[in-house]
Design a protein around this motif. Structure first.
Motif, PDB file in Angstrom:
ATOM      1  N   LEU A 112      69.738  37.443  41.119  1.00  0.00           N
ATOM      2  CA  LEU A 112      68.792  36.383  40.772  1.00  0.00           C
ATOM      3  C   LEU A 112      67.726  36.293  41.854  1.00  0.00           C
ATOM      4  N   PHE A 113      66.449  36.351  41.439  1.00  0.00           N
ATOM      5  CA  PHE A 113      65.330  36.196  42.365  1.00  0.00           C
ATOM      6  C   PHE A 113      64.675  34.830  42.149  1.00  0.00           C
ATOM      7  N   GLN A 114      64.447  34.123  43.241  1.00  0.00           N
ATOM      8  CA  GLN A 114      63.733  32.854  43.160  1.00  0.00           C
ATOM      9  C   GLN A 114      62.260  33.101  43.466  1.00  0.00           C
ATOM     10  N   VAL A 115      61.396  32.815  42.497  1.00  0.00           N
ATOM     11  CA  VAL A 115      59.961  32.989  42.683  1.00  0.00           C
ATOM     12  C   VAL A 115      59.246  31.749  42.161  1.00  0.00           C
ATOM     13  N   ASP A 116      58.008  31.545  42.608  1.00  0.00           N
ATOM     14  CA  ASP A 116      57.193  30.439  42.116  1.00  0.00           C
ATOM     15  C   ASP A 116      56.318  30.912  40.962  1.00  0.00           C
ATOM     16  N   ASP A 117      55.640  29.953  40.326  1.00  0.00           N
ATOM     17  CA  ASP A 117      54.819  30.327  39.174  1.00  0.00           C
ATOM     18  C   ASP A 117      53.472  30.918  39.581  1.00  0.00           C
ATOM     19  N   ASP A 118      53.211  31.048  40.884  1.00  0.00           N
ATOM     20  CA  ASP A 118      52.023  31.778  41.340  1.00  0.00           C
ATOM     21  C   ASP A 118      52.440  33.013  42.140  1.00  0.00           C
ATOM     22  N   GLU A 119      53.608  33.549  41.811  1.00  0.00           N
ATOM     23  CA  GLU A 119      54.134  34.726  42.497  1.00  0.00           C
ATOM     24  C   GLU A 119      54.615  35.764  41.492  1.00  0.00           C
ATOM     25  N   LEU A 120      54.466  37.030  41.865  1.00  0.00           N
ATOM     26  CA  LEU A 120      54.960  38.129  41.049  1.00  0.00           C
ATOM     27  C   LEU A 120      55.841  39.034  41.891  1.00  0.00           C
ATOM     28  N   SER A 155      39.249  33.969  40.437  1.00  0.00           N
ATOM     29  CA  SER A 155      40.236  35.047  40.526  1.00  0.00           C
ATOM     30  C   SER A 155      41.652  34.512  40.356  1.00  0.00           C
ATOM     31  N   ASP A 156      42.488  35.280  39.645  1.00  0.00           N
ATOM     32  CA  ASP A 156      43.886  34.886  39.480  1.00  0.00           C
ATOM     33  C   ASP A 156      44.769  36.134  39.478  1.00  0.00           C
ATOM     34  N   PHE A 157      46.032  35.967  39.148  1.00  0.00           N
ATOM     35  CA  PHE A 157      46.975  37.087  39.254  1.00  0.00           C
ATOM     36  C   PHE A 157      46.697  38.211  38.262  1.00  0.00           C
ATOM     37  N   THR A 158      45.867  37.968  37.273  1.00  0.00           N
ATOM     38  CA  THR A 158      45.540  39.023  36.320  1.00  0.00           C
ATOM     39  C   THR A 158      44.377  39.897  36.784  1.00  0.00           C
ATOM     40  N   THR A 159      43.657  39.485  37.831  1.00  0.00           N
ATOM     41  CA  THR A 159      42.469  40.226  38.272  1.00  0.00           C
ATOM     42  C   THR A 159      42.519  40.661  39.729  1.00  0.00           C
ATOM     43  N   ILE A 160      43.276  39.974  40.573  1.00  0.00           N
ATOM     44  CA  ILE A 160      43.289  40.286  42.007  1.00  0.00           C
ATOM     45  C   ILE A 160      44.055  41.575  42.277  1.00  0.00           C
ATOM     46  N   SER A 161      43.481  42.439  43.110  1.00  0.00           N
ATOM     47  CA  SER A 161      44.137  43.715  43.430  1.00  0.00           C
ATOM     48  C   SER A 161      44.205  43.976  44.934  1.00  0.00           C
ATOM     49  N   ALA A 205      59.798  47.317  47.415  1.00  0.00           N
ATOM     50  CA  ALA A 205      59.560  46.097  46.645  1.00  0.00           C
ATOM     51  C   ALA A 205      58.896  45.066  47.533  1.00  0.00           C
ATOM     52  N   MET A 206      58.222  44.116  46.915  1.00  0.00           N
ATOM     53  CA  MET A 206      57.549  43.050  47.637  1.00  0.00           C
ATOM     54  C   MET A 206      57.378  41.852  46.722  1.00  0.00           C
ATOM     55  N   LEU A 207      56.936  40.746  47.316  1.00  0.00           N
ATOM     56  CA  LEU A 207      56.629  39.541  46.553  1.00  0.00           C
ATOM     57  C   LEU A 207      55.143  39.273  46.709  1.00  0.00           C
ATOM     58  N   MET A 208      54.387  39.373  45.624  1.00  0.00           N
ATOM     59  CA  MET A 208      52.945  39.143  45.659  1.00  0.00           C
ATOM     60  C   MET A 208      52.671  37.659  45.417  1.00  0.00           C
ATOM     61  N   HIS A 209      52.065  37.006  46.404  1.00  0.00           N
ATOM     62  CA  HIS A 209      51.809  35.565  46.334  1.00  0.00           C
ATOM     63  C   HIS A 209      50.323  35.319  46.079  1.00  0.00           C
ATOM     64  N   PHE A 210      50.035  34.694  44.947  1.00  0.00           N
ATOM     65  CA  PHE A 210      48.665  34.340  44.579  1.00  0.00           C
ATOM     66  C   PHE A 210      48.508  32.844  44.856  1.00  0.00           C
ATOM     67  N   GLU A 211      48.346  32.488  46.105  1.00  0.00           N
ATOM     68  CA  GLU A 211      48.406  31.096  46.533  1.00  0.00           C
ATOM     69  C   GLU A 211      47.489  30.188  45.708  1.00  0.00           C
TER      70      GLU A 211
END
Length: 232
Positions: A112-120, A155-161, A205-211
């Motif tokens: 189980l991974f705990q992530v926020d709704d602005d994280e991938l 910018s949001d998680f669908t566009t940021i690279s 692996a990593m956790l991408m945070h879109f603050e």
């Protein structure tokens, strides 16, 4: 169907998985007015998550979306109104993760991974390869977090690279997030699980945070906090 608020059994019976089955993983998230929730949920479906455990606060549209589009994939817990969400957030996250661990045991999910709704959660190689290298005694997989660099206010998680790797430049936390082995661990705050830790290589692996992206969401979040607590 998405399950309405209920408390998972304290001692859930773990479903035995075939020894040849690849390890599975699930996601646990507490959310309030998420940005582009459908796209966020679809990301985890494509990533291969077996299940999503979602604690929903003040977001009836999220409940409606899950009931219409995520039957069998999402377990919902709808929270009651909170008088001061900010200062009890970590406690609520921890309680939700522990409930999700019990739910994972029932569903036969391994991690189980705990992530926020602005994280991938991002795998640089197949999850099965990452899981295969986990030491036998490790119960907490620590993921390094990287922080998104927006190009403009929309910018949001669908566009940021682009992402910062140097945590001296981060706007938010720097200590990563984690995944826990179901059946032998518990939540330890909002960033760790109990047990022996293993740091997953950033190349795996990593956790991408879109603050709080886009900017409007960041603004709305802190205006919400200010309405609850003047010193915020």
């Amino acid at each position: 169907m998405c399950m309405e608020p209920s408390s998972p059994p304290t001692h859930a019976r773990r479903v035995k998985r075939p020894t040849t089955a690849a390890p599975s993983f699930a996601i646990a998230t507490v959310t309030r007015n998420p940005h582009r929730f459908g796209a966020w949920l679809d990301y985890y479906r494509r990533l291969g998550a077996a299940h999503v455990f979602l604690a929903v606060e003040q977001s009836p549209d999220v409940v409606a979306y899950c009931e219409a589009h995520a039957a069998g994939f999402v377990t919902l817990s709808v929270a009651s109104e909170q008088s001061n969400p900010y200062f009890t957030l970590i406690d609520r996250q921890e309680a939700h993760v522990n409930a999700a661990l019990a739910g994972c045991a029932v569903h036969g999910v391994d991690w189980l991974f705990q992530v926020d709704d602005d994280e991938l959660l991002h795998f640089c190689e197949p999850w099965e390869e990452v899981a295969r290298r986990v030491p036998r005694d490790a119960d907490c997989l620590v993921l390094t977090n990287v922080e998104a660099v927006p190009d403009h206010a929309g910018s949001d998680f669908t566009t940021i690279s682009r992402f910062f790797l140097d945590d001296d430049l981060f706007l938010c936390y720097v200590n990563g997030k984690a995944g826990g082995r179901v059946g032998s661990t518990a939540a330890s705050g909002s960033h760790r699980f109990t047990g022996v830790e293993w740091l997953v290589p950033l190349e795996s692996a990593m956790l991408m945070h879109f603050e709080s992206c886009p900017y409007g969401r960041w603004r709305d979040k802190f205006m919400h906090y200010a309405s609850l607590q003047r010193k915020m």
